[in-house]
Design an enzyme around this catalytic site. Structure first.
Site, PDB file in Angstrom:
ATOM      1  N   GLN A  12       9.223 -12.462   9.448  1.00 46.95           N
ATOM      2  CA  GLN A  12       7.542 -13.536   8.942  1.00 46.95           C
ATOM      3  C   GLN A  12       7.702 -15.264   8.560  1.00 46.95           C
ATOM      4  O   GLN A  12       9.316 -15.471   8.874  1.00 46.95           O
ATOM      5  CB  GLN A  12       7.246 -13.472   7.620  1.00 46.95           C
ATOM      6  CG  GLN A  12       6.640 -12.024   7.733  1.00 46.95           C
ATOM      7  CD  GLN A  12       4.990 -11.829   6.343  1.00 46.95           C
ATOM      8  OE1 GLN A  12       5.993 -10.650   5.914  1.00 46.95           O
ATOM      9  NE2 GLN A  12       4.471 -12.003   6.411  1.00 46.95           N
ATOM     10  N   SER A  93      14.360  -9.950   6.767  1.00 47.18           N
ATOM     11  CA  SER A  93      13.813 -10.018   6.159  1.00 47.18           C
ATOM     12  C   SER A  93      13.049  -8.942   6.937  1.00 47.18           C
ATOM     13  O   SER A  93      13.552  -8.017   7.810  1.00 47.18           O
ATOM     14  CB  SER A  93      12.775 -10.654   5.472  1.00 47.18           C
ATOM     15  OG  SER A  93      11.238 -10.063   4.576  1.00 47.18           O
ATOM     16  N   LEU A  94      11.897  -9.044   7.274  1.00 47.44           N
ATOM     17  CA  LEU A  94      10.944  -7.834   8.450  1.00 47.44           C
ATOM     18  C   LEU A  94      11.514  -7.768   9.707  1.00 47.44           C
ATOM     19  O   LEU A  94      11.857  -6.692  10.199  1.00 47.44           O
ATOM     20  CB  LEU A  94       9.643  -8.836   8.966  1.00 47.44           C
ATOM     21  CG  LEU A  94       8.801  -7.568   9.380  1.00 47.44           C
ATOM     22  CD1 LEU A  94       8.720  -7.956  10.837  1.00 47.44           C
ATOM     23  CD2 LEU A  94       9.372  -6.720   8.796  1.00 47.44           C
ATOM     24  N   ARG A 118       3.759  -1.035   4.854  1.00 50.85           N
ATOM     25  CA  ARG A 118       4.617  -2.291   3.788  1.00 50.85           C
ATOM     26  C   ARG A 118       4.282  -3.659   3.600  1.00 50.85           C
ATOM     27  O   ARG A 118       4.313  -4.373   2.239  1.00 50.85           O
ATOM     28  CB  ARG A 118       6.388  -3.032   4.600  1.00 50.85           C
ATOM     29  CG  ARG A 118       6.952  -3.048   3.961  1.00 50.85           C
ATOM     30  CD  ARG A 118       8.407  -3.894   5.234  1.00 50.85           C
ATOM     31  NE  ARG A 118       9.696  -4.781   4.510  1.00 50.85           N
ATOM     32  CZ  ARG A 118       9.274  -5.996   4.330  1.00 50.85           C
ATOM     33  NH1 ARG A 118       8.576  -6.849   5.366  1.00 50.85           N
ATOM     34  NH2 ARG A 118      10.787  -6.473   3.858  1.00 50.85           N
ATOM     35  N   HIS A 202      10.556 -10.918  -2.155  1.00 50.51           N
ATOM     36  CA  HIS A 202      12.325 -10.081  -2.834  1.00 50.51           C
ATOM     37  C   HIS A 202      12.656 -10.721  -3.507  1.00 50.51           C
ATOM     38  O   HIS A 202      13.402 -11.708  -4.522  1.00 50.51           O
ATOM     39  CB  HIS A 202      13.034 -11.245  -1.681  1.00 50.51           C
ATOM     40  CG  HIS A 202      12.713 -10.232  -0.358  1.00 50.51           C
ATOM     41  ND1 HIS A 202      13.102  -9.615   0.543  1.00 50.51           N
ATOM     42  CD2 HIS A 202      12.212 -12.080   0.594  1.00 50.51           C
ATOM     43  CE1 HIS A 202      12.631  -9.358   1.578  1.00 50.51           C
ATOM     44  NE2 HIS A 202      12.406 -10.493   2.097  1.00 50.51           N
ATOM     45  N   GLN A 251      15.703  -3.714  -0.455  1.00 48.60           N
ATOM     46  CA  GLN A 251      15.138  -5.181   0.197  1.00 48.60           C
ATOM     47  C   GLN A 251      13.696  -5.780  -0.068  1.00 48.60           C
ATOM     48  O   GLN A 251      14.657  -7.191  -0.414  1.00 48.60           O
ATOM     49  CB  GLN A 251      15.169  -4.615   1.553  1.00 48.60           C
ATOM     50  CG  GLN A 251      15.160  -5.675   2.480  1.00 48.60           C
ATOM     51  CD  GLN A 251      14.390  -6.284   3.597  1.00 48.60           C
ATOM     52  OE1 GLN A 251      13.235  -5.749   3.226  1.00 48.60           O
ATOM     53  NE2 GLN A 251      14.900  -6.178   5.046  1.00 48.60           N
TER      54      GLN A 251
END
Length: 314
Positions: A12, A93-94, A118, A202, A251
């Site tokens: 993102q 991340s993603l 998610r 996070h 995560q």
């Protein structure tokens, strides 16, 4: 050559209306990938990518499947161009989900539905305005970590993304993030700026989302990756399905260890990197981590094809 190459996938923040347009003009598989992703969600994702509005694309539950599709579209172009098989993959991340799909650990449609959920869980975990994220530039990680501990004052504020030396993102309660930003400026930070996001990713505020997400992970099929994928949470590659689910759940509420991830690749002798997806965010971070390594984005199809030709001839 393969043993020197890593492919990394952005997350993102790299999304935008019209992303991958140049690549899509040359390779129909880009549009086909977005259409396939949209069918998994019963929506016209390709139209959203091309026409927006940007505010809709920036909704977390839509950004995540859009960025996953963008990463896989780039990967499919890479394969069509006969790009070399990487020795290792990772995603920011993603982007970790794009890496897992590319590595054969997940089916694409399953992954699209999973990251859509998610995003929904993340958005629902913290009411709008309660959480915040901020970028801190120009301070050592240890200094920012100490400031976060001091600024918490019973709330949550902690490092969320270790992006590169001197560039760290913090997340938590909005008031605690503001206190930490103020102290970072006093400590000499070059910049301390709130990021335009609605979800404090996070950090511990994502604990509720992580717990609910664990159930979705259990219901999703996984396989051992055909290519090693280094994970954000522990900077390790895993082949066991139960461990994959565990690190993906972790995560959500753990910091992205991107600097350590790239340095681990460098330590293994990898010095060629390809950012697979839209933009050049990871290229910029990577060059700050290692000026000696080579970074290639997919922003220019001509440059990408020329680079692949060089790899094939070397």
């Amino acid at each position: 050559m393969n043993k020197q190459l890593a492919i990394v996938f952005p997350g993102q923040g790299s999304q935008g209306v019209g992303m991958l347009a140049a690549l899509a003009e040359r390779h129909p598989v880009v549009a086909e990938t977005f259409i396939e992703a949209g069918e998994a969600l019963d929506m016209d994702l390709w139209r959203l990518i091309n026409q927006g509005p940007a505010e809709e694309l920036d909704r977390t539950e839509l950004t995540q499947p859009a960025m996953l599709a963008a990463g896989i579209a780039g990967w499919r172009v890479w394969r069509l161009l006969d790009g070399p098989t990487p020795d290792v993959m990772a995603g920011h991340s993603l982007g970790e989900y794009s890496a897992l799909v590319a590595a054969g650990a997940m089916d694409f449609a399953d992954a699209i539905r999973l990251v859509h959920e998610r995003g929904r869980l993340m958005q629902a975990a913290v009411p709008a305005g309660v959480g915040a994220m901020a970028a801190i530039l120009g301070l050592d990680d240890e200094v920012v970590e100490a400031i976060c501990r001091e600024a918490a004052e019973g709330q949550v504020v902690a490092p969320a993304n270790y992006n590169s030396p001197g560039q760290l993102v913090i997340a938590g309660h909005a008031e605690a993030v503001e206190r930490a930003m103020h102290r970072c400026r006093e400590a000499g930070a070059r910049r301390a700026v709130v990021l335009p996001v609605s979800v404090p990713s996070h950090c511990a505020l994502m604990g509720q989302a992580a717990e609910a997400f664990g159930e979705r992970l259990e219901a999703t099929g996984f396989r051992a990756p055909e290519i090693p994928v280094l994970h954000n949470a522990d900077v390790a590659a895993h082949a066991e399905v139960d461990v994959l689910r565990r690190v993906l759940q972790k995560q959500l509420c753990s910091p992205v260890q991107w600097t350590r991830t790239i340095r681990k690749m460098l330590d293994k002798g990898i010095d060629q990197f390809v950012e697979c997806g839209p933009g050049k965010v990871l290229c910029g971070l990577g060059r700050r981590i290692s000026r000696q390594s080579s970074w290639q984005s997919m922003e220019s199809p001509d440059e990408l094809e020329a680079r692949i030709s060089e790899w094939r001839e070397s």
